[in-house]
Each structure stands twice: as C-alpha cells, then as structure tokens.
Design a protein around this motif. Structure first.
Motif, mmCIF file in Angstrom:
data_model
loop_
_atom_site.group_PDB
_atom_site.id
_atom_site.type_symbol
_atom_site.label_atom_id
_atom_site.label_comp_id
_atom_site.label_asym_id
_atom_site.label_seq_id
_atom_site.Cartn_x
_atom_site.Cartn_y
_atom_site.Cartn_z
ATOM 1 N N ILE A 123 0.854 -1.189 0.000
ATOM 2 C CA ILE A 123 0.000 0.000 0.000
ATOM 3 C C ILE A 123 0.894 1.244 0.000
ATOM 4 O O ILE A 123 1.744 1.402 0.878
ATOM 5 C CB ILE A 123 -0.906 0.016 1.243
ATOM 6 N N PRO A 124 0.740 2.113 -0.972
ATOM 7 C CA PRO A 124 1.612 3.307 -1.029
ATOM 8 C C PRO A 124 1.390 4.210 0.182
ATOM 9 O O PRO A 124 0.247 4.420 0.616
ATOM 10 C CB PRO A 124 1.184 3.996 -2.331
ATOM 11 N N GLN A 125 2.482 4.749 0.731
ATOM 12 C CA GLN A 125 2.408 5.559 1.940
ATOM 13 C C GLN A 125 2.490 7.057 1.656
ATOM 14 O O GLN A 125 2.306 7.867 2.572
ATOM 15 C CB GLN A 125 3.541 5.160 2.900
ATOM 16 N N ASP A 126 2.763 7.454 0.422
ATOM 17 C CA ASP A 126 2.889 8.877 0.129
ATOM 18 C C ASP A 126 1.516 9.543 0.157
ATOM 19 O O ASP A 126 0.479 8.906 -0.058
ATOM 20 C CB ASP A 126 3.579 9.101 -1.217
ATOM 21 N N GLU A 127 1.496 10.829 0.398
ATOM 22 C CA GLU A 127 0.262 11.582 0.608
ATOM 23 C C GLU A 127 -0.628 11.587 -0.624
ATOM 24 O O GLU A 127 -1.864 11.622 -0.515
ATOM 25 C CB GLU A 127 0.613 13.029 1.009
#
Length: 669
Positions: A123-127
């Motif tokens: 799961i991507p963690q960037d905003e």
C-alpha cells in the motif's frame, strides 16, 4: 490497436494448432488390448502435439508488445496475470490483478487471492495515494478488487519462502473496488474449523478455500487426461445415455420421476449398464462417458445419492484386455505430484481376499492377516471353541496386532468386543502377550503349554503383541475379523502408530467372485454377487443349469487402499443364457428387460466393461475424508442440499398434472 493485435494473434494460434492436430490425426488410431502388458508407441504422437501446443501458447504470450499475459489462463481475461503466478521474472512489469482481499497486514500490505494463489500488495504511503490507502484499510475482507501496479522485489530479508510469490510484491498505483463483501459466516482460511453442515450451507464460500480449489482442479485435470487417453489414443466414443429411464430389476433403490401419464413413472438410472450393452450390440465397439448415476439411499462418506462414474464398455475383449486398458488409463491420468503408478496391478482372488483379510476389498498397505489357528485347539477343553470346530465349516481364526498389548488399553479392547457383539452378534477373545512371553487372557488357564506355544507360533505373535480370536463358520468369522482388523488399525493410528500411509497408493485387482450369493433374508434363494448381466467363467457355464451356487463369475473389482474404486465384468451376450439367469435362477420379471433380451438375440458381440467411481478415486488421491470434499455441490448425509434446501415441498396444484396426491403420515400434517 492493441485489441486488434490480440485478436489476430488468437486467430493465428488457433489456425496453427488446428493444422497440427489435422496433420497428426491420422496417427491417432485405436490400439488393441490383448493378454500381454499394454504397449502403445502411438502415445508419442499425442504427447508431441501437447508439447507443441504448449510451446506456441508460451511463445505467443511472451511478446510484451502483444500481451503482458504469461499463460493461456489469462488470454481472454481483463487481468494481465493471475496472483499466484508472479515471481522474480516479472520484476519491473506493470500488472493488472483481480481477486479477493485475503487480509490486511500491518496497515502496509494487502494479501490478494485468486484461484492461483496469493500475492502481497504494498500500500503506497505517500500523501498523493491517501484515498487509495484509506479505501484499502476500510475494505471488508473477501471484497473483490482490481489492482494495478508494478512488480518489485521484496526488501532483503523480507522474502517469504513459504509462498511461490514470496520473492516479490506489487506496488499499487491504482485500485478499483468491484464488489464489497458482507459479513460472512466464517473466514475463508484453511486453518479455520467449520462444521460440515455450515460448509455445505455456504458452499460457494467453502469452495474459495485453497484445499477445495485444489481438489476440483485435480479432478478436472484427471478427467481431461482420461478423455485424451480413451478418445485420442484408443478410439473410444463418448456417448451420452438417457437420464430418464425405467425401473431396473435388482440392485439399489432408484429415484422415480413422475410423467404426465397417470400411474407411469420414469426411473433415474443407477448406472448406464443396459445402454452401454445396447451400444455394443449397435456396433459402437468402444464406448465411454463420465456418467451421472443415481441411487436413492442414505449418503455415506463414500456414497452420494448422485455421483459420477467413468463408464467403459468394449466389444470383442476379455478380462485381461479390460484390466490392461484400466491400468493404462490410471497411469496416464495420474497426477504428477502423487508419484508414478506401476503396472500391472497385482491380482488376488476373492477367496484369497476373504481368507487373508476378511473383506473383498483389502487394504494391503499393512499386514495383520487372518490366520487359521484351528490346529492349536484340536484337543481343547474350551467348550465354545470345541463346539465351533465340530460344526460344518467350523474354524478358529486369529489376528496378531503388532505391539497391540503396548498401545491398546481397556477402552480400546472393550470397543473391539462391542463391535463384534453389536455388528456381528459374535464374541471375540483377546489374548495379550506379556513382555516375558506369557499370555494374559481368561482362556490361558484352560490351555496346555503346548497349545499356548502353538498358538503363538501360528499367529506369529511375540512379546507385546495382541491376538484376537474368533470361532465359528468361516463365512461368519472372516467378516468379523476383517472388520476388527481395520478397527485395530484405526486405534493404533489414534495412538500415533502410522500403519496406512495416505501418500502410498496400493492398487489391487480382486477376481474370481462367485456369480451368485444366498440372499440374507432368504438363504435358500440366490441373488447376483455383481449384477445379473455378468457372464460365468466359461468352465463353469454348465453349472448354471444344475448347481448355480457353485458358478464363478467373470467379475473383477479394482481396489485402492482398501476402497473399491471400480467394478466390471464380461457380460452375457447370449439371450437364452441371460433369460435363464433372470427368470430361473434370480426369479426376476423379465418383462422389464424385453428390449435387452431382444437386442442380445440380434447378433450381440462378446463384450465387457467396467465403471470407475470418479468421486471415490479423487477423494483417495487428494486425501479427503469424504467424497463430498471432491464434489462441487454435494448432498448432506441425509441426501439434502443444505444450500438450496432441496428436496422441497410441491403444492397440490403443481402435482395435479402428474396425477399425484400426497398422503401425509400421522402427526406430520
């Protein structure tokens, strides 16, 4: 443009394989079966076609400018890959996956599942991916999603060697929720215990488990290989026979189906026996089908009211030919991950099976054979033993249970005695061999030292063993000890002693059955040991007209690990002989079989066949405790469909066209 290229590629590959099959078709001629071992060099033709077909699928699918798919199972799908096929060779590829959310881990990963296995989605963690991340976290398990992303190697030290996809993960770029899942009655995980009733009520959920997926796919592959072997290699014709038929004399209880004519009913066939014989009269020569069969009887672990059998019939064949065919069929269709099957299968007569194992379907994975120890009690003073030996056919039989005295205690021994009493109305004597070689049994004080020594020698017993003794006629004692032999194996295995390795497969032919047996309720009358269409052994044919109880039949059973997985015979092809068996010996109403008798009198060839229980065979291969675990939508122990609640009531209005009225038992209205 890409869709056009894909369509053209599919068209070209179909044309190429069609050409290959046409070129090789003339080589796929029927093989004959004789008395010698099966040899068929023409099998190489089919193997070459399979190899070539597989190679062009892989070649065409490998071109990234046409398709990202790496296997034929994705060619017509919206996905580019299945979850379980991804590995290190796919690193750097953009993939589109569809599947079910198995679980979420550490708010960082989603495990996605489809038919092929599991894959980890990062799961991507960037905003910028906040919405995607929130959607995944809030998504109920077992929801269906589409994920697009890139295959990347897992960080060093985080690989999972227990997963095929454990070296990689997919970094998600986008997500689409296809369908959210409601709260389910149980988790879709193999380690979660569910009652069988709950599994069958929600069968569409139970089938998502990896074990059920495996079972059904093993079944599918085995059936496909069987069809290839029979049709492409040996010239068999797949013929569908009717489901609506008429009542067959003898055999199991049949389902009846109302017709629109008052008082007239169809019956669902318990097997296509008559039809396959009629096809031989018709000159089809070699017939088979995956036949649906029906029996109106309670469901058991290895029985269902509706089941599937591999039904086979051949003209101008003998018993050796049928056996060679079946051995080749099993060997060619056997799953590769279960090891090789050796042929020919060993063979044992019915008399040998009953003498040594007490059953006509012996499990030969372990010993513990029955032993006749009558000689040790020739001068006995023990009254019940003396009475047994004095009657006609009387004997004293024994089973030696290795280390039985060490492992089987009071509760186990009482269970053995209870089985003998309740199921056979007989007594069994237990003799324990102490570590010093002395015997512990109520019988020992009445035995001389010579008799004790002779008993131990004949039974093959030593210190720590257990000996079970039973006395009476052979026909009564053998089945009793045959049952106790299997019960002892169950008891020893419950104490951690492995006798029957489920990964070992022992095939066995049982032959030379009696053609007729006395009826249980009327011993003076005879019934068919197999079915009324089985031919006698040629040298016993004359006994049909004088001493039918002595006739042996050309009947053969195929046994696997103590379970009958197939039965067949050479058939009667003479109308007069068939009429004599039905009318004179079995005292059946031959008017029900007029069509068959007329067919046999119309130039019927010699013929024979076999039926293999497909459900039972698959259940043994995959190690399932019940055939219900290898059937997609089985019936319950009572023969009910718990999912759809069948059988169900039908209104009086709906019954009127069939001229049927229900009479309710008292208290059930």
């Amino acid at each position: 443009m890409r869709m056009c290229i894909r369509s053209l590629t599919t068209l070209f590959t179909v044309l190429r394989v069609t050409t290959l099959i046409r070129r090789g078709w003339s080589l796929l001629r029927p093989c004959s079966f004789g008395r010698t071992a099966l040899q068929c060099p023409r099998q190489l033709c089919a193997t070459d076609i399979k190899r070539i077909t597989t190679s062009w699928i892989r070649t065409d699918a490998s071109h990234s400018d046409i398709s990202n798919s790496t296997s034929g199972k994705n060619i017509f799908s919206l996905r580019t890959h299945s979850c379980g096929e991804l590995c290190s060779t796919h690193i750097g590829r953009e993939v589109t996956l569809y599947g079910w959310v198995q679980y979420v881990r550490q708010d960082l990963f989603v495990i996605l599942r489809d038919f092929s296995g599991l894959v980890q989605i990062l799961i991507p963690q960037d905003e910028s991916k906040r919405v995607l991340r929130k959607t995944l976290f809030e998504l109920p398990l077992e929801s269906v999603v589409m994920v697009r992303g890139k295959v990347q190697p897992r960080p060093k030290g985080q690989e999972n060697k227990a997963m095929f996809t454990g070296e990689i993960e997919v970094h998600a770029d986008s997500l689409e929720v296809i369908n959210k899942c409601r709260k389910l009655p149980f988790e879709i995980k193999d380690f979660v215990k569910k009652s069988e009733a709950l599994r069958m009520q929600y069968r569409y959920l139970d089938l998502r488990s990896s074990q059920m997926q495996y079972n059904l796919r093993v079944r599918s592959r085995l059936v496909m290989k069987m069809r290839e072997y029979l049709c492409n290699l040996h010239g068999f014709v797949d013929v569908e026979t009717p489901t609506l038929f008429k009542r067959t004399p003898g055999g199991a209880k049949e389902f009846v189906v109302p017709s629109g004519e008052p008082g007239k009913f169809y019956s669902l066939p318990q097997s296509p026996q008559q039809f396959k014989q009629l096809l031989m009269v018709a000159g089809i020569d070699r017939y088979f089908q995956m036949a649906r069969c029906y029996r109106d009887e309670g469901s058991k672990p290895d029985r269902q009211p509706e089941f599937t059998q591999v039904d086979i019939e051949m003209s101008f064949v003998d018993q050796a030919g049928i056996q060679a065919l079946v051995e080749g069929l099993v060997q060619s269709s056997w799953p590769e991950d279960k090891g090789a099957v050796s042929t020919p299968f060993p063979s044992m007569s019915y008399e040998e099976a009953m003498r040594d194992y007490g059953v006509d379907k012996p499990d030969t994975r372990f010993a513990m054979k029955l032993v006749d120890v009558s000689e040790a009690f020739g001068n006995t003073e023990i009254q019940f033993l003396r009475n047994a030996l004095q009657q006609s056919g009387g004997c004293v039989l024994a089973i030696c249970v290795p280390d039985g005295s060490k492992h089987l205690k009071g509760k186990d021994l009482e269970a053995l005695k209870e089985t003998a009493k309740t199921q056979f109305n007989q007594d069994v004597s237990v003799v324990q061999v102490r570590p010093d070689g002395s015997l512990k049994s109520p019988l020992t004080r009445l035995l001389s030292d010579a008799a004790r020594l002779q008993l131990l020698q004949m039974a093959g017993a030593s210190a720590g063993d257990l000996v079970l003794l039973a006395a009476g006629t052979r026909d009564s004692v053998r089945p009793l000890l045959g049952k106790l032999r299997l019960q002892c194996a169950d008891q020893l295995e419950s104490h951690g002693i492995l006798l029957r390795d489920p990964s070992v497969f022992h095939f066995l032919w049982v032959v030379d059955f009696p053609l007729f047996l006395p009826k249980e309720d009327h011993p003076e009358q005879l019934e068919s040991a197999h079915h009324p269409f089985t031919a006698p052994v040629p040298e016993d044919t004359h006994l049909l007209y004088s001493e039918p109880h002595k006739v042996r039949g050309q009947h053969y059973d195929l046994v696997l690990n103590g379970c009958e997985i197939g039965g067949g015979s050479i058939r009667i092809h003479s109308a007069s002989e068939q009429r004599h068996v039905l009318q004179t010996i079995l005292q059946e109403d031959i008017s029900l079989l007029t069509h068959l008798l007329e067919a046999l009198d119309s130039g019927a060839p010699p013929h024979g066949g076999i039926a293999l229980g497909l459900d039972r065979l698959i259940s043994i291969i995959v190690g399932a405790p019940s055939i219900r675990d290898v059937i997609a939508f089985p019936k319950s122990f009572r023969g009910h469909d718990l999912m759809s609640r069948a059988p169900d009531f039908v209104s009086e209005e709906e019954l009127k066209p069939y001229h049927i009225k229900v009479t309710w038992p008292e208290g059930d209205k």
